[in-house]
Motif scaffolding. Structure first.
Motif, PDB file in Angstrom:
ATOM      1  N   THR A  90      27.521  14.432 -50.267  1.00  0.00           N
ATOM      2  CA  THR A  90      27.798  14.113 -51.672  1.00  0.00           C
ATOM      3  C   THR A  90      29.086  14.791 -52.098  1.00  0.00           C
ATOM      4  OG1 THR A  90      25.442  13.934 -52.123  1.00  0.00           O
ATOM      5  CG2 THR A  90      26.887  14.130 -54.027  1.00  0.00           C
ATOM      6  N   LEU A  91      29.982  13.993 -52.634  1.00  0.00           N
ATOM      7  CA  LEU A  91      31.237  14.513 -53.176  1.00  0.00           C
ATOM      8  C   LEU A  91      31.116  14.575 -54.695  1.00  0.00           C
ATOM      9  CD1 LEU A  91      33.841  12.442 -51.090  1.00  0.00           C
ATOM     10  CD2 LEU A  91      32.848  14.680 -50.570  1.00  0.00           C
ATOM     11  N   GLY A  92      31.346  15.740 -55.234  1.00  0.00           N
ATOM     12  CA  GLY A  92      31.321  15.905 -56.686  1.00  0.00           C
ATOM     13  C   GLY A  92      32.622  15.391 -57.272  1.00  0.00           C
ATOM     14  N   TRP A 123      28.999  11.736 -57.120  1.00  0.00           N
ATOM     15  CA  TRP A 123      28.172  12.157 -58.243  1.00  0.00           C
ATOM     16  C   TRP A 123      28.983  13.150 -59.063  1.00  0.00           C
ATOM     17  CZ3 TRP A 123      23.383  15.903 -58.068  1.00  0.00           C
ATOM     18  CH2 TRP A 123      22.566  15.677 -59.192  1.00  0.00           C
ATOM     19  N   ARG A 142      30.519  16.269 -60.480  1.00  0.00           N
ATOM     20  CA  ARG A 142      30.633  17.549 -59.779  1.00  0.00           C
ATOM     21  C   ARG A 142      29.810  18.646 -60.449  1.00  0.00           C
ATOM     22  NH1 ARG A 142      35.743  20.298 -56.715  1.00  0.00           N
ATOM     23  NH2 ARG A 142      35.104  22.472 -56.945  1.00  0.00           N
ATOM     24  N   LEU A 174      26.273  18.119 -59.512  1.00  0.00           N
ATOM     25  CA  LEU A 174      26.058  18.457 -58.099  1.00  0.00           C
ATOM     26  C   LEU A 174      25.957  19.967 -57.914  1.00  0.00           C
ATOM     27  CD1 LEU A 174      25.857  17.520 -55.133  1.00  0.00           C
ATOM     28  CD2 LEU A 174      28.358  17.719 -55.014  1.00  0.00           C
ATOM     29  N   ALA A 175      26.844  20.704 -58.573  1.00  0.00           N
ATOM     30  CA  ALA A 175      26.804  22.169 -58.441  1.00  0.00           C
ATOM     31  C   ALA A 175      25.481  22.701 -58.981  1.00  0.00           C
ATOM     32  CB  ALA A 175      27.985  22.797 -59.180  1.00  0.00           C
ATOM     33  N   ASP A 213      22.641  21.093 -59.312  1.00  0.00           N
ATOM     34  CA  ASP A 213      21.547  20.643 -58.466  1.00  0.00           C
ATOM     35  C   ASP A 213      21.498  21.426 -57.152  1.00  0.00           C
ATOM     36  OD1 ASP A 213      19.482  18.438 -58.288  1.00  0.00           O
ATOM     37  OD2 ASP A 213      20.529  18.121 -56.386  1.00  0.00           O
ATOM     38  N   SER A 214      22.665  21.855 -56.692  1.00  0.00           N
ATOM     39  CA  SER A 214      22.735  22.595 -55.422  1.00  0.00           C
ATOM     40  C   SER A 214      22.469  24.080 -55.647  1.00  0.00           C
ATOM     41  CB  SER A 214      24.120  22.417 -54.785  1.00  0.00           C
ATOM     42  OG  SER A 214      24.403  21.046 -54.563  1.00  0.00           O
ATOM     43  N   GLY A 215      22.387  24.485 -56.910  1.00  0.00           N
ATOM     44  CA  GLY A 215      22.097  25.885 -57.220  1.00  0.00           C
ATOM     45  C   GLY A 215      23.275  26.809 -56.944  1.00  0.00           C
ATOM     46  N   VAL A 216      24.490  26.290 -57.077  1.00  0.00           N
ATOM     47  CA  VAL A 216      25.666  27.112 -56.788  1.00  0.00           C
ATOM     48  C   VAL A 216      26.606  27.131 -57.986  1.00  0.00           C
ATOM     49  CG1 VAL A 216      25.548  26.731 -54.289  1.00  0.00           C
ATOM     50  CG2 VAL A 216      26.923  25.178 -55.702  1.00  0.00           C
ATOM     51  N   PHE A 259      32.737  27.272 -53.937  1.00  0.00           N
ATOM     52  CA  PHE A 259      32.207  25.919 -53.721  1.00  0.00           C
ATOM     53  C   PHE A 259      33.299  24.912 -54.057  1.00  0.00           C
ATOM     54  CE2 PHE A 259      29.872  22.370 -56.016  1.00  0.00           C
ATOM     55  CZ  PHE A 259      29.153  21.871 -54.935  1.00  0.00           C
ATOM     56  N   GLY A 318      32.544  21.373 -54.413  1.00  0.00           N
ATOM     57  CA  GLY A 318      32.049  20.076 -54.854  1.00  0.00           C
ATOM     58  C   GLY A 318      31.610  19.188 -53.716  1.00  0.00           C
ATOM     59  N   VAL A 319      31.115  19.801 -52.653  1.00  0.00           N
ATOM     60  CA  VAL A 319      30.574  19.010 -51.543  1.00  0.00           C
ATOM     61  C   VAL A 319      29.230  19.601 -51.156  1.00  0.00           C
ATOM     62  CG1 VAL A 319      30.911  18.176 -49.181  1.00  0.00           C
ATOM     63  CG2 VAL A 319      32.902  18.550 -50.648  1.00  0.00           C
ATOM     64  N   THR A 320      28.199  18.767 -51.124  1.00  0.00           N
ATOM     65  CA  THR A 320      26.883  19.205 -50.664  1.00  0.00           C
ATOM     66  C   THR A 320      26.418  18.268 -49.568  1.00  0.00           C
ATOM     67  OG1 THR A 320      26.313  20.148 -52.825  1.00  0.00           O
ATOM     68  CG2 THR A 320      24.470  19.595 -51.381  1.00  0.00           C
ATOM     69  N   THR A 325      18.906  28.339 -52.649  1.00  0.00           N
ATOM     70  CA  THR A 325      19.605  28.174 -53.931  1.00  0.00           C
ATOM     71  C   THR A 325      18.786  27.342 -54.913  1.00  0.00           C
ATOM     72  OG1 THR A 325      20.835  26.283 -53.056  1.00  0.00           O
ATOM     73  CG2 THR A 325      21.890  28.436 -52.884  1.00  0.00           C
ATOM     74  N   ARG A 326      17.813  26.615 -54.414  1.00  0.00           N
ATOM     75  CA  ARG A 326      16.835  25.937 -55.290  1.00  0.00           C
ATOM     76  C   ARG A 326      15.533  25.830 -54.521  1.00  0.00           C
ATOM     77  NH1 ARG A 326      15.934  20.602 -55.491  1.00  0.00           N
ATOM     78  NH2 ARG A 326      18.081  19.994 -55.041  1.00  0.00           N
ATOM     79  N   ALA A 341      17.024  23.368 -51.831  1.00  0.00           N
ATOM     80  CA  ALA A 341      18.411  23.523 -51.392  1.00  0.00           C
ATOM     81  C   ALA A 341      18.639  24.939 -50.891  1.00  0.00           C
ATOM     82  CB  ALA A 341      19.382  23.208 -52.525  1.00  0.00           C
TER      83      ALA A 341
END
Lengths: 142, 142
Positions: free
Chosen positions: A9-11, A50, A52, A55-56, A58-61, B67, B69-71, B97-98, B111
């Motif tokens: 996934t690219l933010g 999605w 960015r 995404l951050a 959701d990724s917990g970062v 980070f 912006g890539v997951t 992270t989640r 995550a």
């Protein structure tokens, strides 16, 4: 954990702009205009676009912007195809971050960034044979 | 440009540490201990680990850390498998992270971040069927 990636996934900042860029590269998505995530089939996996910020979260970062140490690569079958794809990227509005040329590892490649700065290398590696569907299989033993 | 990704390269600070993490997750590489890039077969593509500074320079981009912006996501076949893989990641030294749980999109996921902070989602999406080799194929039409 099986040895595979399902989704990258690219933010992005502007989903419509990002989608348009990949469509200009010739990619096709079935996402509807109102969808808030855009999925592209990419070989046996999926590339998603999605927001960015989402995404951050959701990724917990934490996200302080910029590059994050991830580069995607698109390998092709010849140096001429590297030139062609890099021209396609340029026409689609990419920033060329490294002009094409021979590489230190014995291949030929260039690099571009998509509208959100996500870098892609377009490469011909003479030691990697692509399967008919474009899949890359490393030699089982060195 | 064909609709596929050949390689995802993760920039890392300590290659041996990063390699060890993915090996603890059960991944196998044929890289030699002295290699300065570590390739893992990942389905029909390749995951590479390489020095983050070198990756940024090679990609022609500036790196201010953090980070980008890539997951990555690893989809599995059941919620129980999400739990199992997240436990494997925890045991391998990942930061969670989640924590796992139901998601807003109707799936179940958690995550983690690898030792260099690269986030992975481990997900079960009841609308996506994995092929026997783990490949994800989106429906040709919505």
């Amino acid at each position: 954990m099986e040895q595979r990636i399902s989704l990258v996934t690219l933010g992005v900042e502007d989903l419509a702009r990002a989608r348009r860029f990949y469509e200009r590269l010739g990619w096709h998505t079935n996402a509807r205009p109102e969808d808030d995530v855009v999925f592209f089939q990419a070989g046996g996996m999926v590339l998603a676009l999605w927001g960015r910020e989402q995404l951050a979260a959701d990724s917990g970062v934490e996200d302080r912007g910029g590059f994050g140490g991830v580069t995607l690569a698109h390998n092709v079958r010849s140096p001429a195809e590297v030139d062609r794809v890099m021209e396609e990227a340029r026409s689609a509005g990419a920033s060329i971050t490294r002009e094409v040329g021979e590489t230190f590892w014995g291949g030929y490649s260039g690099a571009f960034a998509d509208p959100d700065g996500h870098p892609w290398e377009v490469a011909h590696n003479p030691r990697w044979t692509l399967e008919p569907d474009g899949a890359v299989r490393l030699a089982p033993n060195p």
